[in-house]
Motif scaffolding. Sequence first.
Motif, PDB file in Angstrom:
ATOM      1  N   ALA A 298     -43.571 -12.167 -20.048  1.00 46.55           N
ATOM      2  CA  ALA A 298     -44.243 -13.358 -20.707  1.00 46.55           C
ATOM      3  C   ALA A 298     -44.210 -13.308 -22.226  1.00 46.55           C
ATOM      4  O   ALA A 298     -44.125 -12.050 -22.703  1.00 46.55           O
ATOM      5  CB  ALA A 298     -45.594 -13.530 -20.304  1.00 46.55           C
TER       6      ALA A 298
ATOM      7  N   ARG B 250     -48.791 -15.341 -22.331  1.00 44.70           N
ATOM      8  CA  ARG B 250     -49.551 -14.322 -22.014  1.00 44.70           C
ATOM      9  C   ARG B 250     -51.298 -14.502 -22.749  1.00 44.70           C
ATOM     10  O   ARG B 250     -52.080 -14.198 -21.847  1.00 44.70           O
ATOM     11  CB  ARG B 250     -49.109 -12.980 -22.627  1.00 44.70           C
TER      12      ARG B 250
ATOM     13  N   LEU C 276     -46.896 -10.547 -17.011  1.00 41.80           N
ATOM     14  CA  LEU C 276     -47.314 -10.573 -18.347  1.00 41.80           C
ATOM     15  C   LEU C 276     -47.087  -9.671 -19.066  1.00 41.80           C
ATOM     16  O   LEU C 276     -47.113  -9.781 -20.354  1.00 41.80           O
ATOM     17  CB  LEU C 276     -48.955 -10.699 -17.953  1.00 41.80           C
ATOM     18  N   SER C 277     -46.661  -8.466 -18.628  1.00 40.29           N
ATOM     19  CA  SER C 277     -46.485  -7.311 -19.517  1.00 40.29           C
ATOM     20  C   SER C 277     -44.928  -6.989 -20.132  1.00 40.29           C
ATOM     21  O   SER C 277     -44.761  -6.521 -21.165  1.00 40.29           O
ATOM     22  CB  SER C 277     -46.957  -5.919 -18.984  1.00 40.29           C
TER      23      SER C 277
ATOM     24  N   ASP D  94     -51.748  -4.286 -15.665  1.00 42.13           N
ATOM     25  CA  ASP D  94     -51.457  -4.971 -17.002  1.00 42.13           C
ATOM     26  C   ASP D  94     -51.507  -3.814 -17.794  1.00 42.13           C
ATOM     27  O   ASP D  94     -50.876  -3.551 -18.776  1.00 42.13           O
ATOM     28  CB  ASP D  94     -51.886  -6.212 -16.886  1.00 42.13           C
TER      29      ASP D  94
ATOM     30  N   LYS E 181     -53.266 -14.557 -19.116  1.00 47.78           N
ATOM     31  CA  LYS E 181     -54.234 -13.652 -18.895  1.00 47.78           C
ATOM     32  C   LYS E 181     -55.661 -13.829 -18.707  1.00 47.78           C
ATOM     33  O   LYS E 181     -56.286 -13.654 -17.830  1.00 47.78           O
ATOM     34  CB  LYS E 181     -53.827 -12.319 -19.850  1.00 47.78           C
TER      35      LYS E 181
END
Length: 487
Positions: free
Chosen positions: A286, A291, A282-283, A359, A295
């Motif tokens: 994505a 995201r 995600l960090s 994250d 998330k």
Amino acid sequence: MPVIWLIVIVLALAAAGFILGRTRAMQSAGGDSRHLHSLPTYYGSNVALKAVVPAMLLMVVWLVAQPFYVNGVVSGMIPDSAIADGSSRGLVLAEVRRAADGLDNAVAQGAISEEFARNARADFTDVTTRLKEAGQIVTTQITQPVLRAAQEYRVINATGNMIMSGVVILVALLGVFWGLRETNKDFRARNVVEKSVMALLIAAASIAVLTTVGIVLSLIFNTIEFFRLYPASEFFGSLTWAPSFGGGSELGVLPLLWGTFYISLVALIVAVPIGLFAAVYLSEYASKPVRSFAKPMLEVLAGIPTIVYGLFALLTIGPMLLSVFGPDGTGWMGGQRAVITAGLAMGIMLIPFVSSLSDDIINAVPQAMRDGSYGLGATKSETIKQVILPAALPGIVGAVLLATSRAIGETMIVVLGAGAAARLSLNPFEAMTTVTAKIVSQLTGDSDFASPEALVAFALGMTLFIMTLGLNVFALYIVRKYREQYD
């Protein structure tokens, strides 16, 4: 008078005082607020505070002090002969309070009349039966001294509450008159109100500290009471957990601690890799649309009640594992309740704890470090492995330790997914239990609360409290000591 109605009356007096104080201030200034030292609202607030604060403080002090007085009076009514072997006067008083609360609740439900509840000639066997029929938690049999003491407890409490209501209302009225008397155009109402609000804020900030102290003291006192009745050496040294309210119990905590650590370990094996990989994706990989969708969806897991996870473990994970590892498969798993069942469900629950915190920590690594790594020719994966993760590692370790303390304190997933067997075993396909599950079982049902089998719940709670507190302190130490500071 119920406390809630007493609070409503005090607040109504404060509201009336606010209006009267504001009006009186305007009258003293001839209707022109420019002649007032402070805004008219401050004058009204001063009267309201003088009505509310002293009355509420008196009510709180009264509610705290009254039980000590009542316990002292009621304790004198209990003869030494009414205290069974292996019990104590404090435990009998706890049973008196429980019986008194049961009588109050039964009267409120209409199960018994107030006259019957106060009848000094009532048969204690009949009272016990009626309370149980009304759904009240009492011991196997209320004794005659406990019943008489409970009846006296109710009378003294009712009288004390009536006197408290009158005194609190009187203090609120005196506060209104006090505030109105000092209200005039030259009175520095703003200064007084701001100092009062500051004091209230300090008191509010102290509530969390005092609550923690109260919880710890409650655990300590009841744990000391337990160890007076049961040897500490057997509690911490025995390998057997076999409570029996009929006597002859073996209350060794080691099997429960082993089950707690084992189930938590399985949960972390599931949660840490998935949560950490999700945080890295995600960090670092994505896109913004992905995201922004993934998330929040991942964090929804943190909002699901644990009882739902427990049902998921019992109805989905357990049967699925049983079909693979049960008698029709490898034969390793004898039932759907096992360590691995609860561990998988708990691991899914912990994923958002690890991923969300990790994250945020990875995103806190400065972009300049990434750019410097790319400028030296490193690929994205090399940058993540050799730059970002080492920089974020202390925070990630702290997130894992916080997730561990969350896993240790879990109850419902264990109750529904892991079973109730207290054993020392390395087989993850066997049923086991944890400290929290046994705390629930020891304090529910038709239990004799004046016995070590019930008080052991407080010793278990104290042990669990020390464990989770140590983990949280260690996590904070790791984060603070090794956190990198970036400009």
